[in-house]
Design an enzyme around this catalytic site. Structure first.
Site, PDB file in Angstrom:
ATOM      1  N   ARG A 106       0.847  -1.189   0.000  1.00 42.47           N
ATOM      2  CA  ARG A 106       0.000   0.000   0.000  1.00 42.47           C
ATOM      3  C   ARG A 106       0.887   1.244   0.000  1.00 42.47           C
ATOM      4  O   ARG A 106       1.932   1.289   0.655  1.00 42.47           O
ATOM      5  CB  ARG A 106      -0.930   0.017   1.219  1.00 42.47           C
ATOM      6  CG  ARG A 106      -2.126  -0.920   1.080  1.00 42.47           C
ATOM      7  CD  ARG A 106      -3.091  -0.437   0.005  1.00 42.47           C
ATOM      8  NE  ARG A 106      -4.310  -1.242  -0.100  1.00 42.47           N
ATOM      9  CZ  ARG A 106      -4.469  -2.256  -0.930  1.00 42.47           C
ATOM     10  NH1 ARG A 106      -3.455  -2.614  -1.720  1.00 42.47           N
ATOM     11  NH2 ARG A 106      -5.613  -2.916  -0.989  1.00 42.47           N
ATOM     12  N   HIS A 165      -0.592   0.937 -10.011  1.00 47.67           N
ATOM     13  CA  HIS A 165      -1.365   0.019  -9.167  1.00 47.67           C
ATOM     14  C   HIS A 165      -1.908  -1.130 -10.022  1.00 47.67           C
ATOM     15  O   HIS A 165      -3.111  -1.392 -10.079  1.00 47.67           O
ATOM     16  CB  HIS A 165      -2.514   0.732  -8.470  1.00 47.67           C
ATOM     17  CG  HIS A 165      -2.956   0.040  -7.210  1.00 47.67           C
ATOM     18  ND1 HIS A 165      -3.329   0.702  -6.075  1.00 47.67           N
ATOM     19  CD2 HIS A 165      -3.071  -1.288  -6.913  1.00 47.67           C
ATOM     20  CE1 HIS A 165      -3.667  -0.160  -5.129  1.00 47.67           C
ATOM     21  NE2 HIS A 165      -3.518  -1.386  -5.616  1.00 47.67           N
TER      22      HIS A 165
END
Length: 320
Positions: free
Chosen positions: A240, A288
């Site tokens: 993350r 991502h």
């Protein structure tokens, strides 16, 4: 709002390709995860979330007053937890669904920086034969990481994704050490706690972060951690974005105290066009892209629904 006595309404996102197998007494309503929940399904007891916007999740938390369970297909449930669902709503995650895709993409990022693929691409764009990257090369240069064979790799966040990734690194000759909340041996790999980082990191050629987003992990990979790594080391973050101090990373790379980084996740996503990370040649930006393919999602939803209907424990329950 329509009422369907004796029927459980399940909200299923249009982003989930394969429909789970539900019993006949289940009413399934497909919804767009970037729009408010449908007015004719506000009686939903179950919400399956995948690719939902922040606004959608907040609207669901406010309007689905009879909701009892949220199944997110994301490995990290942070977006759902931040939406404001009541404490009585059970939240389950998609842990395990992304192990293969994330491990594969992380390996791609690792090989890209170790084998200098971004430099090769830039050289090709300039029609330049990058002789310094080919020809006769030392097997294991002391001042740079050019191979995984013999490389010392630390994986911070040694969960199910790391368990999938570690054997791939081992197959290429890397020596893998995990970092997790509890020390010990996990799937044949030594695992230490973060307290051991001052001893581990100076001997680490590649630090891979697979940490989840929690209050405790915010900027866990900070200036102090980066300073412990040797100057030839690389950092890869596929966990993350909030777990990495991007300013500290940029400073370490620009000053030559760190070789570079490959990042798939960022503090702010999409990464703003004004971010200096875009233009740093020793930082590889990936949008991502590691996840996005929940393998076995329909089976997990069906399995958990059966447990939900029977009053049995659900798989991947998130502690709140």
């Amino acid at each position: 709002m329509a009422s369907y006595p004796g029927v459980t309404t399940v909200l299923l996102p249009t982003t989930l390709e394969d429909a789970p197998a539900f019993p006949d007494d289940v009413r399934v309503v497909r919804y767009a995860p970037d729009a408010p929940p449908p007015d004719d399904a506000l009686d939903a007891s179950v919400l399956v979330a995948w690719g939902n916007s922040t606004e959608n999740l907040r609207a669901c938390a406010e309007r689905l007053t009879g909701l009892r369970w949220v199944q997110t297909l994301a490995a990290g449930p942070d977006a759902v937890l931040a939406a404001g669902f009541g404490a009585d709503v059970v939240v389950t995650s998609g842990r395990g669904l992304h192990d293969g895709p994330v491990a594969e993409h992380t390996l791609a990022l690792i090989l890209a920086v170790v084998r200098r693929v971004p430099d090769l691409v830039r050289a090709q764009a300039g029609h330049r034969w990058a002789a310094e990257l080919g020809g006769v090369q030392p097997v294991r240069p002391r001042d740079s990481l050019r191979t995984l064979d013999g490389a010392r790799v630390g994986v911070w966040g040694f969960g199910s994704i790391a368990t999938r990734l570690a054997p791939l690194l081992t197959a290429l000759g890397a020596e893998v050490t995990g970092v997790a909340t509890h020390a010990g041996d996990r799937h044949g790999y030594p695992v230490v706690t973060a307290d051991a980082l001052p001893d581990l990191l100076p001997r680490t050629d590649l630090l891979i972060s697979l940490l989840p987003a929690t209050d405790a992990t915010r900027h866990a990979v900070d200036a102090e951690v980066l300073a412990l790594l040797p100057a030839h080391a690389w950092v890869v973050n596929a966990g993350r974005g909030s777990t990495l101090d991007e300013d500290a990373l940029l400073d370490a790379v620009r000053s030559g105290r760190l070789a570079g980084a490959a990042l798939d996740v960022f503090d702010e996503e999409p990464l703003p066009a004004t971010s200096p990370l875009w233009d740093e040649p020793r930082i590889l930006v990936s949008p991502h892209a590691a996840g996005g393919r929940p393998v076995g999602a329909a089976a997990l939803v069906a399995e958990n629904y059966a447990a939900f209907a029977a009053g049995h424990p659900l798989r991947n329950v998130v502690e709140r």
